[in-house]
Write a protein that holds these residues in place. Structure first.
Motif, PDB file in Angstrom:
ATOM      1  N   TYR A 106       0.813  -1.209   0.000  1.00 26.86           N
ATOM      2  CA  TYR A 106       0.000   0.000   0.000  1.00 26.86           C
ATOM      3  C   TYR A 106       0.854   1.270   0.000  1.00 26.86           C
ATOM      4  O   TYR A 106       0.551   2.239  -0.705  1.00 26.86           O
ATOM      5  CB  TYR A 106      -0.930   0.011   1.220  1.00 26.86           C
ATOM      6  CG  TYR A 106      -2.039  -1.002   1.167  1.00 26.86           C
ATOM      7  CD1 TYR A 106      -2.846  -1.125   0.040  1.00 26.86           C
ATOM      8  CD2 TYR A 106      -2.298  -1.846   2.248  1.00 26.86           C
ATOM      9  CE1 TYR A 106      -3.869  -2.052  -0.005  1.00 26.86           C
ATOM     10  CE2 TYR A 106      -3.318  -2.779   2.204  1.00 26.86           C
ATOM     11  CZ  TYR A 106      -4.099  -2.882   1.076  1.00 26.86           C
ATOM     12  OH  TYR A 106      -5.105  -3.795   1.025  1.00 26.86           O
ATOM     13  N   GLY A 107       1.895   1.292   0.810  1.00 26.78           N
ATOM     14  CA  GLY A 107       2.721   2.492   0.878  1.00 26.78           C
ATOM     15  C   GLY A 107       3.330   2.836  -0.456  1.00 26.78           C
ATOM     16  O   GLY A 107       3.338   4.006  -0.880  1.00 26.78           O
ATOM     17  N   LEU A 110       0.590   4.223  -2.846  1.00 24.35           N
ATOM     18  CA  LEU A 110       0.180   5.602  -2.572  1.00 24.35           C
ATOM     19  C   LEU A 110       1.189   6.603  -3.121  1.00 24.35           C
ATOM     20  O   LEU A 110       0.823   7.599  -3.751  1.00 24.35           O
ATOM     21  CB  LEU A 110      -0.009   5.794  -1.065  1.00 24.35           C
ATOM     22  CG  LEU A 110      -1.201   5.065  -0.445  1.00 24.35           C
ATOM     23  CD1 LEU A 110      -1.204   5.239   1.070  1.00 24.35           C
ATOM     24  CD2 LEU A 110      -2.511   5.568  -1.033  1.00 24.35           C
ATOM     25  N   TRP A 111       2.470   6.352  -2.895  1.00 21.83           N
ATOM     26  CA  TRP A 111       3.498   7.251  -3.408  1.00 21.83           C
ATOM     27  C   TRP A 111       3.548   7.226  -4.937  1.00 21.83           C
ATOM     28  O   TRP A 111       3.734   8.272  -5.584  1.00 21.83           O
ATOM     29  CB  TRP A 111       4.862   6.896  -2.825  1.00 21.83           C
ATOM     30  CG  TRP A 111       5.073   7.476  -1.466  1.00 21.83           C
ATOM     31  CD1 TRP A 111       4.849   6.871  -0.268  1.00 21.83           C
ATOM     32  CD2 TRP A 111       5.544   8.800  -1.162  1.00 21.83           C
ATOM     33  NE1 TRP A 111       5.139   7.728   0.765  1.00 21.83           N
ATOM     34  CE2 TRP A 111       5.577   8.909   0.252  1.00 21.83           C
ATOM     35  CE3 TRP A 111       5.928   9.882  -1.929  1.00 21.83           C
ATOM     36  CZ2 TRP A 111       5.983  10.074   0.891  1.00 21.83           C
ATOM     37  CZ3 TRP A 111       6.337  11.049  -1.293  1.00 21.83           C
ATOM     38  CH2 TRP A 111       6.363  11.137   0.101  1.00 21.83           C
ATOM     39  N   PHE A 149       9.138   5.240  -3.364  1.00 29.09           N
ATOM     40  CA  PHE A 149       8.302   4.077  -3.683  1.00 29.09           C
ATOM     41  C   PHE A 149       9.092   2.865  -4.156  1.00 29.09           C
ATOM     42  O   PHE A 149       8.621   1.743  -4.031  1.00 29.09           O
ATOM     43  CB  PHE A 149       7.167   4.423  -4.652  1.00 29.09           C
ATOM     44  CG  PHE A 149       7.549   4.870  -6.036  1.00 29.09           C
ATOM     45  CD1 PHE A 149       8.059   3.974  -6.968  1.00 29.09           C
ATOM     46  CD2 PHE A 149       7.328   6.178  -6.441  1.00 29.09           C
ATOM     47  CE1 PHE A 149       8.363   4.381  -8.250  1.00 29.09           C
ATOM     48  CE2 PHE A 149       7.631   6.600  -7.722  1.00 29.09           C
ATOM     49  CZ  PHE A 149       8.153   5.696  -8.633  1.00 29.09           C
ATOM     50  N   LEU A 152      10.139   1.051  -0.887  1.00 27.96           N
ATOM     51  CA  LEU A 152       8.927   0.498  -0.289  1.00 27.96           C
ATOM     52  C   LEU A 152       8.447  -0.721  -1.072  1.00 27.96           C
ATOM     53  O   LEU A 152       8.003  -1.713  -0.495  1.00 27.96           O
ATOM     54  CB  LEU A 152       7.824   1.553  -0.235  1.00 27.96           C
ATOM     55  CG  LEU A 152       8.032   2.718   0.736  1.00 27.96           C
ATOM     56  CD1 LEU A 152       6.863   3.699   0.657  1.00 27.96           C
ATOM     57  CD2 LEU A 152       8.201   2.227   2.170  1.00 27.96           C
ATOM     58  N   GLU A 157      13.418  -0.011   3.970  1.00 28.79           N
ATOM     59  CA  GLU A 157      13.148   1.310   4.523  1.00 28.79           C
ATOM     60  C   GLU A 157      13.617   2.403   3.571  1.00 28.79           C
ATOM     61  O   GLU A 157      14.542   2.208   2.785  1.00 28.79           O
ATOM     62  CB  GLU A 157      13.822   1.472   5.881  1.00 28.79           C
ATOM     63  CG  GLU A 157      13.137   0.704   6.995  1.00 28.79           C
ATOM     64  CD  GLU A 157      13.610   1.163   8.364  1.00 28.79           C
ATOM     65  OE1 GLU A 157      14.778   1.559   8.480  1.00 28.79           O
ATOM     66  OE2 GLU A 157      12.808   1.123   9.305  1.00 28.79           O
ATOM     67  N   HIS A 700       1.882   0.977  14.743  1.00 24.24           N
ATOM     68  CA  HIS A 700       2.265   1.483  13.430  1.00 24.24           C
ATOM     69  C   HIS A 700       1.025   1.738  12.589  1.00 24.24           C
ATOM     70  O   HIS A 700      -0.026   1.129  12.816  1.00 24.24           O
ATOM     71  CB  HIS A 700       3.175   0.489  12.708  1.00 24.24           C
ATOM     72  CG  HIS A 700       4.496   0.291  13.383  1.00 24.24           C
ATOM     73  ND1 HIS A 700       5.424   1.299  13.502  1.00 24.24           N
ATOM     74  CD2 HIS A 700       5.053  -0.798  13.967  1.00 24.24           C
ATOM     75  CE1 HIS A 700       6.485   0.841  14.136  1.00 24.24           C
ATOM     76  NE2 HIS A 700       6.287  -0.423  14.430  1.00 24.24           N
ATOM     77  N   TRP A 703      -0.800   0.652   7.018  1.00 25.26           N
ATOM     78  CA  TRP A 703      -0.070   0.271   5.811  1.00 25.26           C
ATOM     79  C   TRP A 703       1.327  -0.254   6.118  1.00 25.26           C
ATOM     80  O   TRP A 703       1.989  -0.813   5.238  1.00 25.26           O
ATOM     81  CB  TRP A 703       0.006   1.453   4.846  1.00 25.26           C
ATOM     82  CG  TRP A 703       0.673   2.685   5.378  1.00 25.26           C
ATOM     83  CD1 TRP A 703       0.088   3.725   6.022  1.00 25.26           C
ATOM     84  CD2 TRP A 703       2.071   3.009   5.297  1.00 25.26           C
ATOM     85  NE1 TRP A 703       1.016   4.668   6.359  1.00 25.26           N
ATOM     86  CE2 TRP A 703       2.244   4.262   5.926  1.00 25.26           C
ATOM     87  CE3 TRP A 703       3.187   2.369   4.746  1.00 25.26           C
ATOM     88  CZ2 TRP A 703       3.471   4.875   6.022  1.00 25.26           C
ATOM     89  CZ3 TRP A 703       4.422   2.983   4.846  1.00 25.26           C
ATOM     90  CH2 TRP A 703       4.556   4.230   5.476  1.00 25.26           C
ATOM     91  N   ARG A 704       1.770  -0.123   7.369  1.00 20.53           N
ATOM     92  CA  ARG A 704       3.077  -0.660   7.726  1.00 20.53           C
ATOM     93  C   ARG A 704       2.969  -2.050   8.332  1.00 20.53           C
ATOM     94  O   ARG A 704       3.931  -2.567   8.872  1.00 20.53           O
ATOM     95  CB  ARG A 704       3.786   0.279   8.697  1.00 20.53           C
ATOM     96  CG  ARG A 704       4.023   1.645   8.126  1.00 20.53           C
ATOM     97  CD  ARG A 704       5.240   2.309   8.711  1.00 20.53           C
ATOM     98  NE  ARG A 704       6.461   1.697   8.246  1.00 20.53           N
ATOM     99  CZ  ARG A 704       7.669   2.243   8.390  1.00 20.53           C
ATOM    100  NH1 ARG A 704       7.780   3.397   8.984  1.00 20.53           N
ATOM    101  NH2 ARG A 704       8.743   1.631   7.954  1.00 20.53           N
ATOM    102  N   LEU A 708       5.413  -4.132   4.780  1.00 25.80           N
ATOM    103  CA  LEU A 708       6.025  -2.847   5.092  1.00 25.80           C
ATOM    104  C   LEU A 708       6.307  -2.671   6.581  1.00 25.80           C
ATOM    105  O   LEU A 708       6.432  -1.562   7.062  1.00 25.80           O
ATOM    106  CB  LEU A 708       5.107  -1.713   4.612  1.00 25.80           C
ATOM    107  CG  LEU A 708       5.028  -1.541   3.101  1.00 25.80           C
ATOM    108  CD1 LEU A 708       4.037  -0.452   2.751  1.00 25.80           C
ATOM    109  CD2 LEU A 708       6.383  -1.214   2.518  1.00 25.80           C
ATOM    110  N   SER A 710       7.985  -2.312  10.141  1.00 28.63           N
ATOM    111  CA  SER A 710       9.170  -1.583  10.564  1.00 28.63           C
ATOM    112  C   SER A 710       9.532  -2.012  11.977  1.00 28.63           C
ATOM    113  O   SER A 710       8.653  -2.063  12.846  1.00 28.63           O
ATOM    114  CB  SER A 710       8.900  -0.072  10.535  1.00 28.63           C
ATOM    115  OG  SER A 710      10.017   0.652  11.021  1.00 28.63           O
TER     116      SER A 710
END
Length: 755
Positions: A106-107, A110-111, A149, A152, A157, A700, A703-704, A708, A710
């Motif tokens: 997802y991240g 989006l970017w 992106f 990601l 990271e 978080h 979407w992480r 994704l 962290s």
């Protein structure tokens, strides 16, 4: 027409899109990643045709008056070419975008979409940023988005100083390059930043943004920052000395050359090794099998089986960390998870272990027997009692069957995702099926609220399972909504002898592979090539950590601990032997919900004791799961991460214990049944390093979750450091921890094989 579209895409300017993307791959830690190929191909002709095709369609009038159009710097199109250009843009871009939407995290999506919208909006009305002073410059920050992106998309990271620096650099460069068009733009009425400020003002505007870029670059690489300052300063000085459009045209070729050099140089850093340096180091090492590893029983089992020298270090005098065995009045109980779900993950671990060598099969070495339980549990909510699966005759039964029809068969897909690298193409069918189920609903709450036919009580019973990850259903992916149905269909399991038997089985696999397991040896510092414990030092080619993320940060040579914002929940766990057995009909596994779940979620996020909480009640009769002569009870209350100790006489605990006993139908208060008991609380859990005793670390964004997460499995700043277990999968339970260990270990083995 194909050649014409190629010309319109400005091949000489492809470096502006493909260059940052290639650097994004390097910043992800590798010279090359095949997984990045679709993105890199898209950023050649397709995306540049989108940028410049849209630009040329809406700039026909002004381009006709521009003498530079019709050269390599830009096409001058005819009216009859507009339709073919639109077809070319759609045919070359839409398939890529559909593919990215179906496979990327997802991240990254989006970017990437923001990137596309900005470039279309730069030329197309009604936004048409290019005709809006300042927005024309700032929108060009999008040229740096591949540095966001691409990592990601690769599950790594983002190096934010580099990305933000390039965003500022791109804004500066756009206005600087627009100086050459000031006269033409002014004559046709286009108001750009360069036209608005004039050439002397451009020196100040671009100079300010290049200064911001230099500061950002300095955080990643002092060398790049220095070169950027010198080169950009030279360009600005030349324009300052002779502030004319002609000077801008003369300097244009140098600014392009600098963009290329800067992109290639970003890899240098005082704290990071470039891919070229890593490649040379791998080639220079003759013995890649020597290594010692910090924690992670599953990783130790697989790495030692693969032929590597493994040393596992455990601070406690027992293996398993938060999962441990306690003995009360001669009866044993296990802390931590009480059930095993997705048994296919355990089977995959055994299969991989067998695949790596010969000899006795993993199943026999492990010696673990899983027993399927009769139900997921019995749930108590606002006077309603129901088991999962919901029994026939219950008011929720029809809705439950409808829900299971959609979700119950997703077990194989979820298992595949748990054990496979996020970028493994074999996961695509599973992802497609899951996306078909959830559609645009990103969160558990969003998805369940969209099922209007679902009874409110059943909806809350399904949603409460997100607390297994320590957070509210608004903060977990929609995938969590499927878990109760999958567990009901595929079963929940308990190892014969208790869940701690899984820890002992992993230890047997690790020892059989040749790993050395040392307990009672806490690690005090971790640095590249060296692990320091309270007893000595261990040289290491690589370190694999199963520690909580903030604990690990405190042990690294920097000594810095993260400062989490919102925290996941903690708990108060009462483990007890029973003076007498509970009445017949009491469920083996009970879940007591609060009457207002939303209030519970709000209280936990605020770090406050809730008025009513969620409670697990695990009651094992003599000989059931554990080889005990007496019954045992584990009462687990969800609590805020406040770092407090609790006892049975604390107001919050006493109130909830009384309510739980009443809800499950006990004729007497729970404390009257308890014999010898032990209580674990937020103060106890904070001893593991998590702030406030948060069981699953920091909260978080949704979407992480998943690919994704962290921190990631590996960190490009420290390529020798790898993470497994709670370090990257807090709250994921046994399947996610084992699956994460398999994914991380597979990546590490590939890295070691390439040295």
């Amino acid at each position: 027409m194909i050649w014409r579209l190629f010309h319109i895409s400005r091949p000489v300017l492809w470096i502006n899109t493909i260059g940052p993307a290639v650097v994004g791959v390097w910043l992800a830690g590798d010279l090359w990643r095949w997984e990045a190929l679709p993105l890199l191909v898209w950023l050649t002709l397709p995306f540049n045709l989108l940028i410049y095709g849209v630009n040329d369609v809406f700039d026909q009038e002004t381009d006709a008056k521009n003498p530079r159009k019709g050269t390599l710097e830009g096409a001058r199109i005819l009216p009859e070419e507009v339709a073919p250009i639109w077809r070319g843009v759609l045919l070359t871009n839409v398939p890529f975008l559909i593919y990215f939407l179906s496979v990327l995290p997802y991240g990254a999506i989006l970017w990437l979409l923001f990137y596309t919208v900005l470039f279309v909006g730069y030329s197309a009305p009604p936004l048409r940023f290019k005709a809006r002073p300042y927005l024309d410059s700032l929108s060009n920050a999008a040229y740096a988005f591949p540095l966001v992106f691409v990592p990601l998309a690769l599950g790594e990271e983002v190096l934010w100083p580099a990305a933000l620096g390039l965003m500022a650099w791109s804004a500066a460069k756009h206005t600087f390059d627009a100086v050459q068009d000031v006269d033409e733009d002014r004559n046709v009425g286009i108001k750009t930043t360069a036209v608005r400020l004039g050439v002397p003002g451009v020196v100040l505007w671009s100079g300010a943004w290049w200064l911001v870029a230099t500061v950002c670059f300095a955080l990643a690489s002092p060398l790049v920052a220095l070169v950027n300052a010198v080169y950009a300063g030279g360009l600005l000085y030349a324009l300052y000395r002779m502030p004319t459009p002609e000077t801008g045209r003369r300097l244009y070729k140098y600014s392009i050359a600098f963009r290329t050099w800067r992109g290639r140089s970003r890899e240098f850093s005082s704290s990071r090794r470039s891919p070229w340096e890593r490649t040379r180091e791998r080639a220079a090492k003759e013995d890649s099998s020597r290594g010692r590893w910090h924690r992670g029983l599953a990783a130790a089992a697989l790495l030692s089986r693969a032929g590597h020298e493994v040393m596992l270090l455990e601070a406690n005098d027992y293996l398993g960390g938060k999962s441990r065995r306690v003995v009360l009045a001669g009866q044993r109980m296990d802390t931590g998870p009480s059930l095993v779900t997705f048994p296919g993950v355990w089977e995959e671990l055994l299969r991989r272990w067998d695949e790596m060598g010969d000899g006795e099969p993993a199943r026999e070495v492990a010696g673990l027997e899983l027993k399927r339980l009769s139900e997921v549990g019995t749930y108590y909510y606002r006077g309603e009692v129901s088991s999962l699966p919901v029994e026939k005759g219950h008011p929720w039964h029809a809705a439950w069957e409808r829900f299971v029809e959609t979700h119950g068969g997703l077990g194989p897909e979820v298992t595949r995702l748990l054990v496979s690298d996020p970028l493994d193409r074999s996961t695509l069918p599973a992802l497609r099926r899951l996306l078909k189920v959830y559609g645009a609903k990103l969160t558990t709450r969003g998805y369940l609220d969209g099922l209007k036919w679902l009874p409110d009580g059943l909806r809350e019973v399904i949603a409460i399972h997100t607390l297994n990850a320590g957070v509210a259903p608004t903060r977990t992916p929609a995938l969590y909504a499927s878990m109760p149905a999958v567990m009901a269909k595929d079963g929940v399991w308990a190892p014969e002898g208790g869940v701690y038997e899984m820890v002992l089985s992993l230890a047997r696999l690790a020892r059989a592979g040749g790993a050395k397991l040392r307990t009672g040896e806490p690690v005090v510092e971790i640095s590249r090539g060296l692990v320091t414990t309270a007893r000595g030092e261990y040289r290491a080619d690589a370190v694999v950590s199963g520690l909580d993320a903030d604990v690990l940060e405190g042990l690294l040579s920097s000594g810095k601990k993260s400062r989490p914002g919102k925290l996941s929940c903690s708990g108060v766990a009462v483990y007890a032997t029973l003076r007498q057995e509970l009445p017949g009909g009491i469920a083996t596994h009970g879940v007591v919900l609060p009457s207002r779940p939303a209030a519970l979620y709000r209280s936990l996020e605020a770090g406050e004791e809730p008025e009513e909480t969620m409670a697990f009640v695990n009651y094992y009769r003599p000989g059931e799961v554990y080889p005990n002569a007496k019954g045992t009870l584990a009462l687990l209350l969800t609590a805020p991460p406040n770092g407090r100790p609790y006892g049975l006489d604390d107001a919050f605990v006493a109130r909830e214990v009384e309510r739980v006993g009443r809800e499950i139908g006990l004729p007497r208060p729970i404390p009257e049944y308890l014999g010898e008991h032990a209580i674990l609380h937020p103060r106890y859990f904070s001893g593991w390093g998590a702030a406030g005793g948060a069981l699953y670390g920091a909260v978080h964004p949704v979407w992480r979750s998943g690919p994704l997460h962290s921190p990631p499995y590996s960190d490009r700043r420290r390529p020798w450091l790898w993470r497994v277990g709670a370090s990257v999968h807090p709250g994921g339970g046994i399947p996610a921890v084992l699956g994460g260990a398999m994914i991380s270990t597979a990546r590490l083995l590939r890295r070691l094989a390439g040295r």
